[in-house]
Scaffold this active site. Structure first.
Site, PDB file in Angstrom:
ATOM      1  N   THR A 101      61.830  21.783  26.004  1.00 17.06           N
ATOM      2  CA  THR A 101      62.255  22.121  27.091  1.00 17.06           C
ATOM      3  C   THR A 101      62.659  23.827  26.791  1.00 17.06           C
ATOM      4  O   THR A 101      63.218  24.280  26.044  1.00 17.06           O
ATOM      5  CB  THR A 101      63.278  21.575  27.644  1.00 17.06           C
ATOM      6  OG1 THR A 101      63.098  20.112  28.202  1.00 17.06           O
ATOM      7  CG2 THR A 101      63.856  22.159  29.204  1.00 17.06           C
TER       8      THR A 101
ATOM      9  N   GLU B 104      69.470  20.098  33.437  1.00 18.94           N
ATOM     10  CA  GLU B 104      70.341  21.513  33.222  1.00 18.94           C
ATOM     11  C   GLU B 104      70.640  22.058  34.412  1.00 18.94           C
ATOM     12  O   GLU B 104      71.623  22.648  35.000  1.00 18.94           O
ATOM     13  CB  GLU B 104      69.665  22.229  32.252  1.00 18.94           C
ATOM     14  CG  GLU B 104      69.650  21.657  30.729  1.00 18.94           C
ATOM     15  CD  GLU B 104      68.650  22.597  30.336  1.00 18.94           C
ATOM     16  OE1 GLU B 104      69.122  23.584  29.717  1.00 18.94           O
ATOM     17  OE2 GLU B 104      67.339  22.290  29.877  1.00 18.94           O
TER      18      GLU B 104
ATOM     19  N   GLU C 287      60.353  18.510  32.067  1.00 20.10           N
ATOM     20  CA  GLU C 287      60.679  19.404  30.969  1.00 20.10           C
ATOM     21  C   GLU C 287      59.539  20.309  30.941  1.00 20.10           C
ATOM     22  O   GLU C 287      58.487  20.198  30.868  1.00 20.10           O
ATOM     23  CB  GLU C 287      60.808  18.706  29.609  1.00 20.10           C
ATOM     24  CG  GLU C 287      62.039  17.921  29.636  1.00 20.10           C
ATOM     25  CD  GLU C 287      62.433  17.364  28.337  1.00 20.10           C
ATOM     26  OE1 GLU C 287      61.663  17.295  27.385  1.00 20.10           O
ATOM     27  OE2 GLU C 287      63.647  16.896  28.066  1.00 20.10           O
TER      28      GLU C 287
ATOM     29  N   LYS D 233      60.078   8.836  27.709  1.00 12.83           N
ATOM     30  CA  LYS D 233      59.131  10.105  27.648  1.00 12.83           C
ATOM     31  C   LYS D 233      57.755   9.299  27.537  1.00 12.83           C
ATOM     32  O   LYS D 233      56.924  10.209  28.004  1.00 12.83           O
ATOM     33  CB  LYS D 233      59.369  10.590  26.279  1.00 12.83           C
ATOM     34  CG  LYS D 233      60.712  11.060  26.074  1.00 12.83           C
ATOM     35  CD  LYS D 233      60.943  12.367  26.835  1.00 12.83           C
ATOM     36  CE  LYS D 233      62.232  13.360  26.215  1.00 12.83           C
ATOM     37  NZ  LYS D 233      62.364  14.821  26.722  1.00 12.83           N
TER      38      LYS D 233
ATOM     39  N   ASP E 297      56.871  16.630  19.935  1.00 17.96           N
ATOM     40  CA  ASP E 297      57.592  17.449  20.756  1.00 17.96           C
ATOM     41  C   ASP E 297      58.745  17.867  20.230  1.00 17.96           C
ATOM     42  O   ASP E 297      59.606  17.160  19.490  1.00 17.96           O
ATOM     43  CB  ASP E 297      58.065  16.608  22.109  1.00 17.96           C
ATOM     44  CG  ASP E 297      58.432  17.206  23.290  1.00 17.96           C
ATOM     45  OD1 ASP E 297      58.238  18.594  23.093  1.00 17.96           O
ATOM     46  OD2 ASP E 297      59.143  16.921  23.971  1.00 17.96           O
TER      47      ASP E 297
ATOM     48  N   GLU F 112      57.626  23.146  29.324  1.00 20.55           N
ATOM     49  CA  GLU F 112      57.443  23.481  27.935  1.00 20.55           C
ATOM     50  C   GLU F 112      56.092  24.100  27.566  1.00 20.55           C
ATOM     51  O   GLU F 112      54.979  24.168  28.369  1.00 20.55           O
ATOM     52  CB  GLU F 112      57.095  22.259  26.961  1.00 20.55           C
ATOM     53  CG  GLU F 112      58.478  21.420  27.115  1.00 20.55           C
ATOM     54  CD  GLU F 112      58.783  20.182  26.225  1.00 20.55           C
ATOM     55  OE1 GLU F 112      58.110  20.171  25.142  1.00 20.55           O
ATOM     56  OE2 GLU F 112      59.241  19.224  26.556  1.00 20.55           O
TER      57      GLU F 112
ATOM     58  N   ASP G  78      56.802  17.772  30.114  1.00 21.78           N
ATOM     59  CA  ASP G  78      57.199  16.429  29.298  1.00 21.78           C
ATOM     60  C   ASP G  78      58.114  15.621  30.287  1.00 21.78           C
ATOM     61  O   ASP G  78      59.365  15.677  30.250  1.00 21.78           O
ATOM     62  CB  ASP G  78      57.949  16.712  28.159  1.00 21.78           C
ATOM     63  CG  ASP G  78      58.584  15.762  27.234  1.00 21.78           C
ATOM     64  OD1 ASP G  78      58.006  14.585  27.549  1.00 21.78           O
ATOM     65  OD2 ASP G  78      59.439  15.701  26.673  1.00 21.78           O
TER      66      ASP G  78
ATOM     67  N   HIS H  19      68.629  25.083  25.874  1.00 17.72           N
ATOM     68  CA  HIS H  19      68.551  23.931  26.317  1.00 17.72           C
ATOM     69  C   HIS H  19      69.401  22.983  25.486  1.00 17.72           C
ATOM     70  O   HIS H  19      70.124  22.077  26.182  1.00 17.72           O
ATOM     71  CB  HIS H  19      67.227  23.388  26.283  1.00 17.72           C
ATOM     72  CG  HIS H  19      66.762  21.883  26.610  1.00 17.72           C
ATOM     73  ND1 HIS H  19      66.940  21.267  27.845  1.00 17.72           N
ATOM     74  CD2 HIS H  19      66.423  20.864  25.525  1.00 17.72           C
ATOM     75  CE1 HIS H  19      66.584  20.259  27.702  1.00 17.72           C
ATOM     76  NE2 HIS H  19      66.152  19.964  26.327  1.00 17.72           N
TER      77      HIS H  19
ATOM     78  N   GLN I  37      66.328   6.989  28.924  1.00 14.00           N
ATOM     79  CA  GLN I  37      66.487   7.816  27.515  1.00 14.00           C
ATOM     80  C   GLN I  37      67.731   7.827  27.001  1.00 14.00           C
ATOM     81  O   GLN I  37      68.145   7.646  25.882  1.00 14.00           O
ATOM     82  CB  GLN I  37      66.031   9.256  27.793  1.00 14.00           C
ATOM     83  CG  GLN I  37      66.251  10.302  26.693  1.00 14.00           C
ATOM     84  CD  GLN I  37      65.730  11.695  27.018  1.00 14.00           C
ATOM     85  OE1 GLN I  37      65.581  12.028  28.057  1.00 14.00           O
ATOM     86  NE2 GLN I  37      65.992  12.396  25.952  1.00 14.00           N
TER      87      GLN I  37
ATOM     88  N   THR J  35      52.657  12.469  29.675  1.00 15.80           N
ATOM     89  CA  THR J  35      53.071  13.936  29.554  1.00 15.80           C
ATOM     90  C   THR J  35      52.058  14.821  30.183  1.00 15.80           C
ATOM     91  O   THR J  35      50.760  14.610  29.687  1.00 15.80           O
ATOM     92  CB  THR J  35      53.188  14.137  27.829  1.00 15.80           C
ATOM     93  OG1 THR J  35      54.049  13.296  27.335  1.00 15.80           O
ATOM     94  CG2 THR J  35      53.482  15.783  27.583  1.00 15.80           C
TER      95      THR J  35
ATOM     96  N   ARG K 279      65.594  10.156  32.371  1.00 15.17           N
ATOM     97  CA  ARG K 279      66.922  10.335  31.706  1.00 15.17           C
ATOM     98  C   ARG K 279      67.672   9.175  31.538  1.00 15.17           C
ATOM     99  O   ARG K 279      68.635   8.825  30.616  1.00 15.17           O
ATOM    100  CB  ARG K 279      67.777  11.466  32.502  1.00 15.17           C
ATOM    101  CG  ARG K 279      67.105  12.707  32.713  1.00 15.17           C
ATOM    102  CD  ARG K 279      66.720  13.439  31.022  1.00 15.17           C
ATOM    103  NE  ARG K 279      66.010  14.700  31.480  1.00 15.17           N
ATOM    104  CZ  ARG K 279      65.433  15.353  30.582  1.00 15.17           C
ATOM    105  NH1 ARG K 279      65.398  14.940  29.178  1.00 15.17           N
ATOM    106  NH2 ARG K 279      65.105  16.297  30.661  1.00 15.17           N
TER     107      ARG K 279
HETATM  108 MN    MN Z   1      60.350  17.737  25.768  1.00 12.06          MN
END
Ligand code: MN
Length: 411
Positions: free
Chosen positions: A344, A358, A196, A250, A123, A198, A230, A130, A237, A254, A234
């Site tokens: 992202t 975001e 996310e 993560k 990824d 993507e 994805d 982003h 993470q 996915t 948070r």
């Molecule tokens: Mn990602």
């Protein structure tokens, strides 16, 4: 041909003849039998059956008759080109009609599966907007982008085995969480589960160990694209990522869309990437490339039916060709089924950001959904759907389909 024929699809339909994305399906009658399908109108063409019915050459019939896309992916661009030409002829030429019509099944009646066996998964982090927003949220007062960001497409190795097809429930992950003010970490369900939005790139043709893929050769290796969510915890993470990067925040899931849109279908979507203010090293320098590698794919992100964002892939700083060139510049080999995602996708405006972190500025500015409820991060039961379209040939607009997932409670 009669309007009631499944072959009567307008050429400018989202899943018309300018698109022809590949997937893998099964039917309720034969749930164990996986077959390659091609989306066409509201139907799916059983590609292997169509190849047999039309007397296609043995190599093409074998690739399209497989239970996954991997043999077709491995065969390389010459067969990809022949397959697309054959599908176009089968679906549009009267002489094939009697053979092909019985090979079309209503799309609503089939079950779609992960379309290819995923080899390795990487990824990236290719959106300047982003990366800049995340930098401003986590490192206020310092430079938003890390010093390497404009010199190389940053990426990490993800978990190939937990890539799931659209519609698979996403169980809220548990793990260690520790806010800066907490004296010690605690264990439990993630409280900051995010998305996310993507784009992902499916690698077909492999390469030997010790070789590199030049920018100009990227299209010999990249078969097509999927939509990707994805999912990101948070809180997990934030506590785990220093110093080696994303891991359990993560790797729990996915999600990818079931239809792989061939690069050939995106020829009209090619666009120059945004102007860059940093001189790239030669292996990443695409300024003299004969073909632009940016892609004008327009996404939208919905939570429980409310559109919360419209991320533009055309705004991405790094292209798929640069990501592939960088991925292999150290001599790492490619395997058929390798998959790499863009990171992202966020544009410059607030309503084009591709992640809740975001969109809600790390939870400080909640979003309001159509039902009047507010969201900072995802709640159990929330359904996230990411869909996209792109310019197709002859002024058409093609669909990339959608990637959907609903959050199930932690176990
Ligand atoms: Mn990602």
């Amino acid at each position: 041909m009669s309007a009631s024929s499944p072959l009567a699809v307008p050429h400018d339909a989202p899943f018309g003849v300018r698109n022809l994305p590949y997937g893998v399906f099964s039917t309720a009658d034969e749930p164990e039998l996986r077959r390659i399908g091609v989306a066409y109108g509201d139907h799916v063409l059983d590609a292997g059956a169509a190849a047999r019915a039309t007397g296609a050459p043995a190599d093409l019939a074998a690739a399209l008759g497989a239970p996954s896309l991997n043999p077709l992916l491995a065969a390389g661009r010459p067969l990809w080109t022949r397959a697309r030409a054959a599908l176009t002829a089968w679906l549009t030429e009267d002489r094939h009609r009697a053979a092909v019509e019985p090979c079309l099944l209503p799309r609503a009646d089939v079950r779609l599966h992960l379309p290819f066996e995923v080899a390795d998964y990487v990824d990236f982090y290719a959106s300047e907007h982003h990366a800049g927003n995340v930098g401003r949220i986590f490192r206020p007062g310092s430079e938003p982008l890390p010093p390497n960001w404009k010199h190389l497409p940053i990426g990490y190795h993800g978990r190939a085995g937990t890539i799931v097809v659209s519609g698979t429930p996403v169980v809220r992950p548990c793990g260690q969480r520790k806010a800066p003010a907490d004296p010690a970490p605690t264990y439990g369900p993630s409280r900051r589960l995010d998305i996310e939005a993507e784009l992902g790139f499916v690698v077909g043709t492999p390469t030997p160990l010790g070789s590199r893929v030049a920018l100009a050769d990227a299209d010999d290796h990249v078969f097509g694209v999927c939509l990707v969510n994805d999912w990101s915890a948070r809180d997990l993470q934030a506590w785990e990522y220093v110093p080696l990067g994303p891991f359990l925040g993560k790797s729990f899931a996915t999600s990818v869309s079931p239809w792989v849109v061939p690069l050939d279908a995106l020829a009209a979507a090619r666009t120059a990437p945004p102007a860059r203010d940093t001189e790239p090293l030669p292996y990443l320098d695409d300024r003299a490339a004969p073909t632009p590698y940016g892609l004008d794919v327009a996404l939208d992100v919905r939570i429980n039916g409310t559109v919360i964002s419209r991320p533009p892939f055309a705004a991405m700083y790094w292209t798929y060709a640069q990501m592939l060139a960088h991925l292999t510049v150290n001599g790492a080999s490619l395997r058929t089924g390798d998959f790499y995602a863009s990171g992202t996708i966020s544009g410059p405006e607030r309503d084009t950001r591709g992640a809740l972190i975001e969109l809600t500025w790390n939870g400080e500015e909640p979003l309001e959904l159509a039902d009047g409820t507010r969201r900072t991060y995802l709640e159990d039961g929330d359904e996230v759907v990411i869909s996209a379209t792109a310019p197709g040939a002859d002024g058409t607009r093609i669909a990339l389909g959608e990637v959907a997932g609903r959050i199930a409670p932690a176990v």
